[in-house]
Design a protein around this motif. Structure first.
Motif: not given
Length: 194
Positions: A118-123, A149-155, A174-178
């Motif tokens: 899965g993937v998605g947006g994150a804050a 912060d905002i970013g995206f995640n993959g799992f 894994y969560n990555y943020y700006t």
């Protein structure tokens, strides 16, 4: 002429009803396996930028849109730190309030086991205490950082079904943020389907 219009209309109605019936059967198969899931989990996290470790607690609700595709909402709280043995203080202390919308696809779907990507947006809203010279001051006093912060995640996650509606499994994310440090998490969860 009138008879051919009636026959054409009857055939059109037949095909429309047949296609609707096929759609309804597909939807019934997809939703008869309890389309909603709620899980609570705990993960060990590693924040690479500050070389700190900690725990993340999360709650996730997901809903299947079809047989293999699901959307979900994930909310969590992360706390992590790094202890500096030389200074005998915690040089980094992190607290993150996190949330995200996720979309996932089941790669393996059996009666007792599911494997999905899965993937998605994150804050997140982060509150950090940092004594590094870059973030804090040279004399060793700490800097307090409070920002969002905002970013995206993959799992990748796995569910094992037990009893009638129980679910237990593991998750790697894994969560990555700006801004701020990315998060790598490995954890377990338990919940139920309904």
């Amino acid at each position: 002429m009138r008879q051919s219009i009636v026959v054409s209309f009857a055939l059109l109605c037949f095909f429309v009803l047949a296609s609707f019936n096929g759609y309804a059967d597909g939807y019934k198969r997809a939703t008869s396996k309890d389309p909603n899931t709620f899980v609570s989990g705990i993960s060990f996290v590693w924040l690479s930028e500050f070389d700190s470790q900690g725990l993340m607690f999360h709650n996730k609700f997901s809903h299947y849109l079809g047989e293999r595709v699901a959307v979900g909402l994930n909310l969590g709280l992360l706390t992590a730190s790094r202890y500096d043995k030389g200074k005998e203080i915690y040089s980094i202390k992190n607290t993150f309030y996190m949330g995200g919308l996720e979309t996932s696809v089941d790669l393996i779907q059996k009666e007792t086991i599911n494997l999905r990507l899965g993937v998605g947006g994150a804050a997140r809203h982060r509150s950090e205490i940092n004594s590094d010279a870059e973030e804090g001051t040279v004399d060793g006093s700490v800097a307090h950082i409070r920002t969002s912060d905002i970013g995206f995640n993959g799992f990748m996650e796995n569910d094992f079904n037990f009893l009638r509606s129980g679910v237990a499994g593991w998750r790697i994310g894994y969560n990555y943020y700006t801004n701020g440090t990315p998060i790598f998490a490995i954890g377990v969860h338990v919940g139920f389907k309904f």
